[in-house]
Design an enzyme around this catalytic site. Structure first.
Site, short mmCIF file in Angstrom:
data_model
loop_
_atom_site.label_atom_id
_atom_site.label_comp_id
_atom_site.label_asym_id
_atom_site.label_seq_id
_atom_site.Cartn_x
_atom_site.Cartn_y
_atom_site.Cartn_z
N LYS A 127 -3.93 16.23 -7.40
CA LYS A 127 -3.07 16.22 -8.58
C LYS A 127 -2.28 17.53 -8.72
O LYS A 127 -1.12 17.52 -9.15
CB LYS A 127 -3.90 15.96 -9.83
CG LYS A 127 -4.44 14.54 -9.92
CD LYS A 127 -3.33 13.50 -9.85
CE LYS A 127 -3.81 12.10 -10.19
NZ LYS A 127 -2.73 11.09 -10.10
N ASN A 130 2.15 6.14 -10.08
CA ASN A 130 0.89 6.11 -10.81
C ASN A 130 -0.31 5.76 -9.94
O ASN A 130 -1.45 6.04 -10.31
CB ASN A 130 1.00 5.09 -11.96
CG ASN A 130 -0.33 4.73 -12.56
OD1 ASN A 130 -0.91 5.49 -13.33
ND2 ASN A 130 -0.85 3.56 -12.20
N TYR A 143 -9.70 15.11 -6.03
CA TYR A 143 -8.79 14.73 -7.11
C TYR A 143 -8.01 15.91 -7.70
O TYR A 143 -6.78 15.84 -7.82
CB TYR A 143 -9.57 14.00 -8.19
CG TYR A 143 -8.74 13.26 -9.21
CD1 TYR A 143 -8.08 12.08 -8.87
CD2 TYR A 143 -8.65 13.72 -10.52
CE1 TYR A 143 -7.33 11.39 -9.81
CE2 TYR A 143 -7.91 13.03 -11.46
CZ TYR A 143 -7.25 11.87 -11.11
OH TYR A 143 -6.51 11.19 -12.04
N ASP A 170 0.87 -1.17 0.00
CA ASP A 170 0.00 0.00 0.00
C ASP A 170 0.91 1.22 0.00
O ASP A 170 1.78 1.35 0.87
CB ASP A 170 -0.87 -0.03 1.26
CG ASP A 170 -1.86 1.13 1.35
OD1 ASP A 170 -1.61 2.19 0.73
OD2 ASP A 170 -2.86 0.98 2.07
N VAL A 171 0.74 2.11 -0.97
CA VAL A 171 1.65 3.26 -1.08
C VAL A 171 1.59 4.20 0.11
O VAL A 171 2.47 5.04 0.28
CB VAL A 171 1.42 4.05 -2.39
CG1 VAL A 171 1.74 3.20 -3.60
CG2 VAL A 171 0.00 4.62 -2.45
#
Length: 248
Positions: free
Chosen positions: A149, A79, A145, A56-57
């Site tokens: 980003k 990603n 989001y 899990d990042v």
């Protein structure tokens, strides 16, 4: 010459898997780092020199263990991501924070571990982070989001400045309307395909391969003097406001 290597987060499916296939085709040893054990194993086995790295990042210890097992990569591609769609006014702090944790903290965690490994290996490297056209022009109903980003885009610039002296280049790719990845379910609707594809000046939706090629370029020696850059791959849709508002 020793074989070069790459770790791709979220590499088991979608855009990440397309990127993994591109690097494998270029002869890289590919570390597929993803959350789902079965999907990660399957994606890695499908590559000539694939290595499954289940983590899990947002879990620093798990990510560190994965990097220790794989070794210092020449390239890292950040990603991994999630969506929590809905009107911003209805988003709960928990929903908002979860998206930030995966995108921003996940990118920060993986990039930091990769950069330290590259530094200690004494050979530098390249990091490519995935952003979005939402980092340039936020879309309604996309929750945290766009903020996530945009944060990654600025983090990319910061990393490029601080890690350049270590021989590490850091860039990001901002996909537009791509027929794949997390957007695939939306484009299964013919009406959405037609409206969004028709809005792109270049014509139609982009392909997963378009993003994979952009990531490959930024990671390659062809981009040896490119760092701190956000490459928008969108067929010019983010510049098409006046096209949609004609004078007559």
């Amino acid at each position: 010459m020793s074989q070069k290597s790459v770790i791709i987060t979220g590499g088991a499916a979608g855009l990440g898997n397309g990127i993994a296939q591109k690097f494998a085709a270029e002869g890289f040893r590919v570390g597929v780092l993803d959350l789902d054990p079965a999907a990660t194993e399957a994606a890695a086995k499908a590559l000539p020199d694939g290595v499954a790295l289940v983590a899990d990042v947002t879990d620093e210890a798990a990510v560190q263990a994965a990097f220790d097992r794989f070794g210092a990569p020449d390239v890292l591609v950040n990603n991994a991501g999630i969506l929590s769609l809905g009107a911003l006014i209805d988003q709960t702090p928990a929903q908002f924070r979860k998206v930030l944790d995966v995108h921003v903290m996940g990118t920060f965690t993986c990039a930091g571990i990769a950069a330290r490994a590259m530094r200690d290996a004494g050979r530098g490297g390249a990091i490519v982070n995935l952003t979005s056209i939402n980092a340039v022009t936020p879309g309604p109903g996309s929750g945290a989001y766009p903020a996530a980003k945009a944060a990654i885009a600025k983090l990319t610039e910061h990393m490029a400045v601080e890690w350049g002296p270590l021989g590490i280049r850091v860039n990001c790719v901002a996909p537009g309307f791509i027929d794949g990845g997390m957007s695939a379910p939306f484009y299964a609707d013919p009406k959405i395909r037609a409206v969004r594809g028709g809005a792109v000046p270049f014509g139609g939706l982009g392909r997963v391969e378009d993003i994979a090629e952009a990531v490959w370029y930024l990671a390659s020696d062809k981009a040896r003097y490119v760092s701190g850059h956000q490459l928008v791959v969108d067929g010019a849709v983010t510049h098409s406001l006046l096209r949609a508002l004609p004078r007559e």
